[in-house]
Design a protein around this motif. Structure first.
Motif, PDB file in Angstrom:
ATOM      1  N   GLY A  64     -21.742   5.280  14.768  1.00 37.95           N
ATOM      2  CA  GLY A  64     -21.808   4.235  13.755  1.00 37.95           C
ATOM      3  C   GLY A  64     -20.453   3.900  13.165  1.00 37.95           C
ATOM      4  O   GLY A  64     -19.416   4.411  13.594  1.00 37.95           O
ATOM      5  N   ASP A  65     -20.477   3.031  12.149  1.00 37.76           N
ATOM      6  CA  ASP A  65     -19.271   2.573  11.478  1.00 37.76           C
ATOM      7  C   ASP A  65     -19.102   3.311  10.152  1.00 37.76           C
ATOM      8  O   ASP A  65     -20.081   3.534   9.437  1.00 37.76           O
ATOM      9  CB  ASP A  65     -19.350   1.074  11.176  1.00 37.76           C
ATOM     10  N   VAL A  66     -17.862   3.696   9.839  1.00 35.53           N
ATOM     11  CA  VAL A  66     -17.547   4.320   8.558  1.00 35.53           C
ATOM     12  C   VAL A  66     -16.270   3.700   8.013  1.00 35.53           C
ATOM     13  O   VAL A  66     -15.407   3.241   8.774  1.00 35.53           O
ATOM     14  CB  VAL A  66     -17.396   5.860   8.654  1.00 35.53           C
ATOM     15  N   ALA A  67     -16.143   3.710   6.696  1.00 37.65           N
ATOM     16  CA  ALA A  67     -14.975   3.139   6.037  1.00 37.65           C
ATOM     17  C   ALA A  67     -13.779   4.084   6.131  1.00 37.65           C
ATOM     18  O   ALA A  67     -13.925   5.307   6.075  1.00 37.65           O
ATOM     19  CB  ALA A  67     -15.281   2.845   4.579  1.00 37.65           C
ATOM     20  N   VAL A  68     -12.615   3.493   6.273  1.00 39.73           N
ATOM     21  CA  VAL A  68     -11.356   4.229   6.151  1.00 39.73           C
ATOM     22  C   VAL A  68     -11.104   4.389   4.651  1.00 39.73           C
ATOM     23  O   VAL A  68     -11.065   3.404   3.924  1.00 39.73           O
ATOM     24  CB  VAL A  68     -10.206   3.450   6.831  1.00 39.73           C
ATOM     25  N   GLU A  69     -10.962   5.643   4.187  1.00 37.13           N
ATOM     26  CA  GLU A  69     -10.796   5.925   2.761  1.00 37.13           C
ATOM     27  C   GLU A  69      -9.476   6.639   2.505  1.00 37.13           C
ATOM     28  O   GLU A  69      -8.936   7.295   3.398  1.00 37.13           O
ATOM     29  CB  GLU A  69     -11.950   6.805   2.268  1.00 37.13           C
ATOM     30  N   ASN A  70      -8.992   6.520   1.283  1.00 34.07           N
ATOM     31  CA  ASN A  70      -7.763   7.203   0.849  1.00 34.07           C
ATOM     32  C   ASN A  70      -6.586   6.902   1.764  1.00 34.07           C
ATOM     33  O   ASN A  70      -5.728   7.763   1.981  1.00 34.07           O
ATOM     34  CB  ASN A  70      -7.969   8.722   0.763  1.00 34.07           C
ATOM     35  N   GLY A  71      -6.545   5.694   2.308  1.00 33.97           N
ATOM     36  CA  GLY A  71      -5.511   5.341   3.267  1.00 33.97           C
ATOM     37  C   GLY A  71      -4.172   5.029   2.633  1.00 33.97           C
ATOM     38  O   GLY A  71      -4.086   4.331   1.626  1.00 33.97           O
ATOM     39  N   LYS A  72      -3.120   5.569   3.244  1.00 34.16           N
ATOM     40  CA  LYS A  72      -1.755   5.340   2.786  1.00 34.16           C
ATOM     41  C   LYS A  72      -0.872   5.119   4.005  1.00 34.16           C
ATOM     42  O   LYS A  72      -1.075   5.739   5.050  1.00 34.16           O
ATOM     43  CB  LYS A  72      -1.228   6.544   2.019  1.00 34.16           C
ATOM     44  N   ILE A  73       0.109   4.232   3.852  1.00 35.84           N
ATOM     45  CA  ILE A  73       1.089   4.027   4.906  1.00 35.84           C
ATOM     46  C   ILE A  73       2.454   3.899   4.258  1.00 35.84           C
ATOM     47  O   ILE A  73       2.610   3.246   3.228  1.00 35.84           O
ATOM     48  CB  ILE A  73       0.754   2.806   5.783  1.00 35.84           C
ATOM     49  N   LYS A  74       3.413   4.596   4.828  1.00 35.98           N
ATOM     50  CA  LYS A  74       4.784   4.535   4.346  1.00 35.98           C
ATOM     51  C   LYS A  74       5.682   4.529   5.571  1.00 35.98           C
ATOM     52  O   LYS A  74       5.707   5.503   6.320  1.00 35.98           O
ATOM     53  CB  LYS A  74       5.095   5.713   3.438  1.00 35.98           C
ATOM     54  N   GLY A  75       6.340   3.407   5.795  1.00 36.27           N
ATOM     55  CA  GLY A  75       7.140   3.261   7.009  1.00 36.27           C
ATOM     56  C   GLY A  75       6.212   3.247   8.202  1.00 36.27           C
ATOM     57  O   GLY A  75       5.268   2.460   8.256  1.00 36.27           O
ATOM     58  N   ASP A  76       6.433   4.152   9.144  1.00 36.77           N
ATOM     59  CA  ASP A  76       5.548   4.222  10.315  1.00 36.77           C
ATOM     60  C   ASP A  76       4.599   5.424  10.262  1.00 36.77           C
ATOM     61  O   ASP A  76       3.894   5.701  11.225  1.00 36.77           O
ATOM     62  CB  ASP A  76       6.356   4.204  11.611  1.00 36.77           C
ATOM     63  N   ASP A  77       4.567   6.130   9.134  1.00 33.04           N
ATOM     64  CA  ASP A  77       3.639   7.250   8.942  1.00 33.04           C
ATOM     65  C   ASP A  77       2.433   6.786   8.137  1.00 33.04           C
ATOM     66  O   ASP A  77       2.580   6.045   7.166  1.00 33.04           O
ATOM     67  CB  ASP A  77       4.316   8.402   8.194  1.00 33.04           C
ATOM     68  N   PHE A  78       1.246   7.236   8.537  1.00 39.83           N
ATOM     69  CA  PHE A  78       0.044   6.854   7.808  1.00 39.83           C
ATOM     70  C   PHE A  78      -0.925   8.026   7.738  1.00 39.83           C
ATOM     71  O   PHE A  78      -0.831   8.979   8.511  1.00 39.83           O
ATOM     72  CB  PHE A  78      -0.644   5.629   8.438  1.00 39.83           C
ATOM     73  N   SER A  79      -1.858   7.941   6.777  1.00 41.70           N
ATOM     74  CA  SER A  79      -2.902   8.952   6.649  1.00 41.70           C
ATOM     75  C   SER A  79      -4.129   8.305   6.034  1.00 41.70           C
ATOM     76  O   SER A  79      -4.026   7.310   5.310  1.00 41.70           O
ATOM     77  CB  SER A  79      -2.429  10.126   5.787  1.00 41.70           C
ATOM     78  N   PHE A  80      -5.291   8.873   6.337  1.00 39.70           N
ATOM     79  CA  PHE A  80      -6.546   8.400   5.759  1.00 39.70           C
ATOM     80  C   PHE A  80      -7.626   9.419   6.078  1.00 39.70           C
ATOM     81  O   PHE A  80      -7.413  10.353   6.845  1.00 39.70           O
ATOM     82  CB  PHE A  80      -6.941   7.013   6.295  1.00 39.70           C
ATOM     83  N   THR A  81      -8.783   9.246   5.455  1.00 38.32           N
ATOM     84  CA  THR A  81      -9.944  10.064   5.778  1.00 38.32           C
ATOM     85  C   THR A  81     -11.105   9.149   6.145  1.00 38.32           C
ATOM     86  O   THR A  81     -11.132   7.980   5.759  1.00 38.32           O
ATOM     87  CB  THR A  81     -10.382  10.959   4.598  1.00 38.32           C
ATOM     88  N   VAL A  82     -12.032   9.695   6.903  1.00 35.68           N
ATOM     89  CA  VAL A  82     -13.324   9.042   7.124  1.00 35.68           C
ATOM     90  C   VAL A  82     -14.387  10.077   6.759  1.00 35.68           C
ATOM     91  O   VAL A  82     -14.194  11.275   6.963  1.00 35.68           O
ATOM     92  CB  VAL A  82     -13.526   8.518   8.570  1.00 35.68           C
ATOM     93  N   ASN A  83     -15.467   9.609   6.186  1.00 36.74           N
ATOM     94  CA  ASN A  83     -16.540  10.499   5.777  1.00 36.74           C
ATOM     95  C   ASN A  83     -17.732  10.269   6.698  1.00 36.74           C
ATOM     96  O   ASN A  83     -18.290   9.178   6.739  1.00 36.74           O
ATOM     97  CB  ASN A  83     -16.932  10.240   4.321  1.00 36.74           C
ATOM     98  N   VAL A  84     -18.095  11.308   7.443  1.00 35.53           N
ATOM     99  CA  VAL A  84     -19.227  11.241   8.367  1.00 35.53           C
ATOM    100  C   VAL A  84     -20.255  12.268   7.916  1.00 35.53           C
ATOM    101  O   VAL A  84     -19.958  13.466   7.879  1.00 35.53           O
ATOM    102  CB  VAL A  84     -18.791  11.514   9.824  1.00 35.53           C
ATOM    103  N   SER A  85     -21.413  11.800   7.540  1.00 36.38           N
ATOM    104  CA  SER A  85     -22.517  12.663   7.104  1.00 36.38           C
ATOM    105  C   SER A  85     -22.096  13.639   6.010  1.00 36.38           C
ATOM    106  O   SER A  85     -22.440  14.827   6.045  1.00 36.38           O
ATOM    107  CB  SER A  85     -23.100  13.424   8.289  1.00 36.38           C
ATOM    108  N   GLY A  86     -21.298  13.172   5.053  1.00 34.85           N
ATOM    109  CA  GLY A  86     -20.896  14.004   3.929  1.00 34.85           C
ATOM    110  C   GLY A  86     -19.672  14.867   4.154  1.00 34.85           C
ATOM    111  O   GLY A  86     -19.274  15.613   3.263  1.00 34.85           O
TER     112      GLY A  86
END
Length: 119
Positions: A64-86
């Motif tokens: 299924g589809d989940v939202a990208v959360e807590n996403g940050k990008i600085k220059g060419d580095d990035f981070s985020f979380t996805v929440n799957v079933s809690g």
């Protein structure tokens, strides 16, 4: 003479960094395959949206589809979380001109995968 050389070298470096910033754009659709720690291969795609240093979007998989959360990008580095079933799954990556290298944490077991820009 030294001043002219230094000025030229500085200008060339600025142009190279500006071109890298233009080509290393995370916006849009990316796809790849995640090999999970239990040996399963998952086809995934991400539709990223960048607004300054904020990263949002949607991750899609066979589950299924989940939202990208807590996403940050600085220059060419990035981070985020996805929440799957809690459960949150943190991602950290680096964007290149035609691909992204991503490290995904499965609760202590990590995997690395590559995303390519989707056509």
């Amino acid at each position: 003479m030294k001043r002219r050389f230094f000025t030229t070298a500085l200008l060339v470096c600025c142009v190279v960094f500006a071109m890298a910033a233009v080509f290393a754009d995370l916006n849009g659709k990316w796809s790849g395959v995640i090999n999970t720690p239990d040996g399963q291969a998952l086809d995934v795609s991400y539709d990223f949206k960048v607004d300054g240093e904020k990263l949002t979007g949607v991750a899609k998989s066979p589950m299924g589809d989940v939202a990208v959360e807590n996403g940050k990008i600085k220059g060419d580095d990035f981070s985020f979380t996805v929440n799957v079933s809690g459960t949150d799954y943190p991602h950290k990556g680096k964007v290149y001109a035609d691909s992204c290298g991503v490290d995904l944490d499965f609760g202590g077991a990590s995997t690395h995968f590559t995303l390519k820009r989707a056509k």
